[in-house]
Design an enzyme around this catalytic site. Structure first.
Site, PDB file in Angstrom:
ATOM      1  N   ASP A 195       2.139 -68.217 163.610  1.00  0.00           N
ATOM      2  CA  ASP A 195       2.367 -67.988 165.038  1.00  0.00           C
ATOM      3  C   ASP A 195       3.199 -69.092 165.676  1.00  0.00           C
ATOM      4  O   ASP A 195       3.239 -70.219 165.169  1.00  0.00           O
ATOM      5  CB  ASP A 195       1.024 -67.960 165.787  1.00  0.00           C
ATOM      6  CG  ASP A 195       0.397 -66.584 165.739  1.00  0.00           C
ATOM      7  OD1 ASP A 195       1.127 -65.613 165.513  1.00  0.00           O
ATOM      8  OD2 ASP A 195      -0.832 -66.511 165.930  1.00  0.00           O
ATOM      9  N   GLU A 213     -13.100 -73.682 196.910  1.00  0.00           N
ATOM     10  CA  GLU A 213     -12.335 -74.927 196.723  1.00  0.00           C
ATOM     11  C   GLU A 213     -12.687 -75.626 195.413  1.00  0.00           C
ATOM     12  O   GLU A 213     -12.140 -76.672 195.080  1.00  0.00           O
ATOM     13  CB  GLU A 213     -12.590 -75.891 197.895  1.00  0.00           C
ATOM     14  CG  GLU A 213     -11.950 -75.463 199.201  1.00  0.00           C
ATOM     15  CD  GLU A 213     -10.464 -75.137 199.068  1.00  0.00           C
ATOM     16  OE1 GLU A 213      -9.735 -75.918 198.430  1.00  0.00           O
ATOM     17  OE2 GLU A 213     -10.042 -74.087 199.588  1.00  0.00           O
ATOM     18  N   ARG A 272      -8.778 -66.017 167.969  1.00  0.00           N
ATOM     19  CA  ARG A 272      -7.867 -65.590 166.910  1.00  0.00           C
ATOM     20  C   ARG A 272      -7.610 -66.683 165.871  1.00  0.00           C
ATOM     21  O   ARG A 272      -7.026 -66.424 164.829  1.00  0.00           O
ATOM     22  CB  ARG A 272      -6.579 -65.005 167.486  1.00  0.00           C
ATOM     23  CG  ARG A 272      -5.724 -65.919 168.301  1.00  0.00           C
ATOM     24  CD  ARG A 272      -4.710 -65.125 169.102  1.00  0.00           C
ATOM     25  NE  ARG A 272      -3.850 -64.262 168.304  1.00  0.00           N
ATOM     26  CZ  ARG A 272      -2.907 -64.678 167.480  1.00  0.00           C
ATOM     27  NH1 ARG A 272      -2.691 -65.972 167.347  1.00  0.00           N
ATOM     28  NH2 ARG A 272      -2.178 -63.833 166.794  1.00  0.00           N
ATOM     29  N   PRO A 325      -7.572 -76.603 187.674  1.00  0.00           N
ATOM     30  CA  PRO A 325      -6.131 -76.874 187.614  1.00  0.00           C
ATOM     31  C   PRO A 325      -5.843 -78.362 187.403  1.00  0.00           C
ATOM     32  O   PRO A 325      -4.720 -78.746 187.087  1.00  0.00           O
ATOM     33  CB  PRO A 325      -5.608 -76.390 188.970  1.00  0.00           C
ATOM     34  CG  PRO A 325      -6.790 -76.278 189.850  1.00  0.00           C
ATOM     35  CD  PRO A 325      -7.987 -76.070 188.977  1.00  0.00           C
TER      36      PRO A 325
HETATM   37  C1  LIG Z   1      -8.796 -72.061 194.300  1.00  0.00           C
HETATM   38  S1  LIG Z   1      -9.205 -72.913 192.837  1.00  0.00           S
HETATM   39  C2  LIG Z   1      -9.627 -74.499 193.444  1.00  0.00           C
HETATM   40  C3  LIG Z   1      -8.475 -75.433 193.396  1.00  0.00           C
HETATM   41  C4  LIG Z   1      -8.789 -76.805 193.936  1.00  0.00           C
HETATM   42  N1  LIG Z   1      -9.032 -76.769 195.334  1.00  0.00           N
HETATM   43  C5  LIG Z   1      -7.630 -77.749 193.643  1.00  0.00           C
HETATM   44  O1  LIG Z   1      -6.673 -77.757 194.411  1.00  0.00           O
HETATM   45  O2  LIG Z   1      -7.645 -78.452 192.618  1.00  0.00           O
HETATM   46  C6  LIG Z   1     -10.766 -72.211 192.407  1.00  0.00           C
HETATM   47  C7  LIG Z   1     -11.130 -72.304 190.949  1.00  0.00           C
HETATM   48  O3  LIG Z   1     -10.196 -71.590 190.162  1.00  0.00           O
HETATM   49  C8  LIG Z   1     -10.124 -72.163 188.856  1.00  0.00           C
HETATM   50  N2  LIG Z   1      -8.706 -72.425 188.572  1.00  0.00           N
HETATM   51  C9  LIG Z   1      -7.674 -72.275 189.423  1.00  0.00           C
HETATM   52  N3  LIG Z   1      -6.508 -72.581 188.852  1.00  0.00           N
HETATM   53  C10 LIG Z   1      -6.785 -72.928 187.584  1.00  0.00           C
HETATM   54  C11 LIG Z   1      -5.991 -73.365 186.482  1.00  0.00           C
HETATM   55  N4  LIG Z   1      -4.680 -73.520 186.575  1.00  0.00           N
HETATM   56  N5  LIG Z   1      -6.627 -73.639 185.305  1.00  0.00           N
HETATM   57  C12 LIG Z   1      -7.962 -73.518 185.196  1.00  0.00           C
HETATM   58  N6  LIG Z   1      -8.766 -73.108 186.213  1.00  0.00           N
HETATM   59  C13 LIG Z   1      -8.204 -72.818 187.388  1.00  0.00           C
HETATM   60  C14 LIG Z   1     -10.997 -73.400 188.859  1.00  0.00           C
HETATM   61  O4  LIG Z   1     -12.220 -73.087 188.252  1.00  0.00           O
HETATM   62  C15 LIG Z   1     -11.172 -73.678 190.346  1.00  0.00           C
HETATM   63  O5  LIG Z   1     -12.381 -74.323 190.625  1.00  0.00           O
END
Ligand SMILES: C[S@@+](CC[C@H](N)C(=O)[O-])C[C@H]1O[C@@H](n2cnc3c(N)ncnc32)[C@H](O)[C@@H]1O
Length: 250
Positions: free
Chosen positions: A169, A116, A154, A88
């Site tokens: 698109d 996490e 795609r 994220p």
């Molecule tokens: C619960 S999340 C961890 C979030 C982290 N503790 C933080 O607050 O930045 C677990 C995993 O989900 C994935 N993930 C969660 N949200 C995401 C997003 N918006 N985009 C990409 N990957 C995401 C990532 O690989 C991350 O390591």
């Protein structure tokens, strides 16, 4: 394009390659997709892949050793691939980034975090790119990796064939795509715009351009900041404004 998804849940990812346009792309050999179970690279008899965070606090962190071994094995199978950490905190995924990734000749390896997230040292040593699919937090990176694979596939040559084209698109040209209609010509008192039934291709093209502009104006005006109006678009929008003015004054 070779996609490798490093995950603790291969059963989530594998079926994705077996449906719809993605499955057809696999059949045509435009893409190859596989998942790699990070747990297969754990170093102890309990198959541990996570541990408590240094410094305390809640949650678990994905251990670096199984991850680095999984990444190295994936790179050996698909040399030159770009290693993408789903996070994220990464750069936001959009159509421009999809186009950039579609140019990646060798392949893409996705690291899907859980808990996490992953040990930071992996990000420093083995990751080329960090990508987010939006400002929200999911439980894992698998859905995010599949979103990217879908959007990138795609765009690859030959994947969509003649029946649909990625070029028109939404977002491709910083505009939303025009409205679509199919049979019947009337549905619950709503009629298809006459021009689409006229067979006049020039008029249809103009109507579509205007539809695309109106939808962008109403739904995503921010896109006009990415690319300013060209003369033809300016003309179409002016015509629309005049139509609105006539309607208001009636
Ligand atoms: C619960 S999340 C961890 C979030 C982290 N503790 C933080 O607050 O930045 C677990 C995993 O989900 C994935 N993930 C969660 N949200 C995401 C997003 N918006 N985009 C990409 N990957 C995401 C990532 O690989 C991350 O390591």
């Amino acid at each position: 394009m070779k996609f490798t998804v490093l995950t603790l849940f291969p059963e989530l990812v594998d079926p994705f390659f077996g449906h719809g346009i993605i499955a057809r792309a696999v059949e045509k050999k435009a893409i190859a997709g596989r998942s790699v179970n990070i747990r297969d690279f754990s170093c102890d008899r309990h198959n541990t892949v996570d541990d408590r965070p240094y410094g305390g606090g809640c949650g678990m962190v994905m251990k670096p050793e199984p991850l680095s071994a999984a990444i190295r094995a994936a790179k050996a199978e698909a040399p030159g691939s770009r290693v993408v950490h789903m996070s994220p905190q990464g750069r936001p995924f959009d159509q421009k980034l999809a186009l950039e990734l579609a140019e990646e000749g060798n392949g893409l390896i996705f690291i899907c975090g859980r808990y996490e997230g992953i040990d930071e040292r992996i990000c420093h040593s083995l990751v080329d790119d960090e990508i987010s699919i939006g400002d929200y937090v999911m439980t894992g990176g698998e859905l995010a990796a599949m979103v990217i694979i879908d959007a990138v596939t795609r765009l690859l040559p030959g994947v969509l064939g003649g029946e649909t084209s990625a070029e028109i698109d939404s977002f491709q040209n910083d505009r939303l795509e025009y409205a679509h209609y199919t049979r019947p010509p009337e549905f619950e008192t709503m009629a298809v715009p006459d021009v689409l039934l006229s067979g006049d291709h020039q008029k249809i093209e103009r109507w579509r351009q205007a539809s695309s502009l109106k939808r962008t104006f109403l739904k995503r005006p921010d896109l006009f900041k990415q690319r300013s109006l060209d003369p033809e678009e300016r003309k179409l929008l002016k015509t629309w404004c005049q139509e609105l003015e006539t309607l208001i004054n009636e």
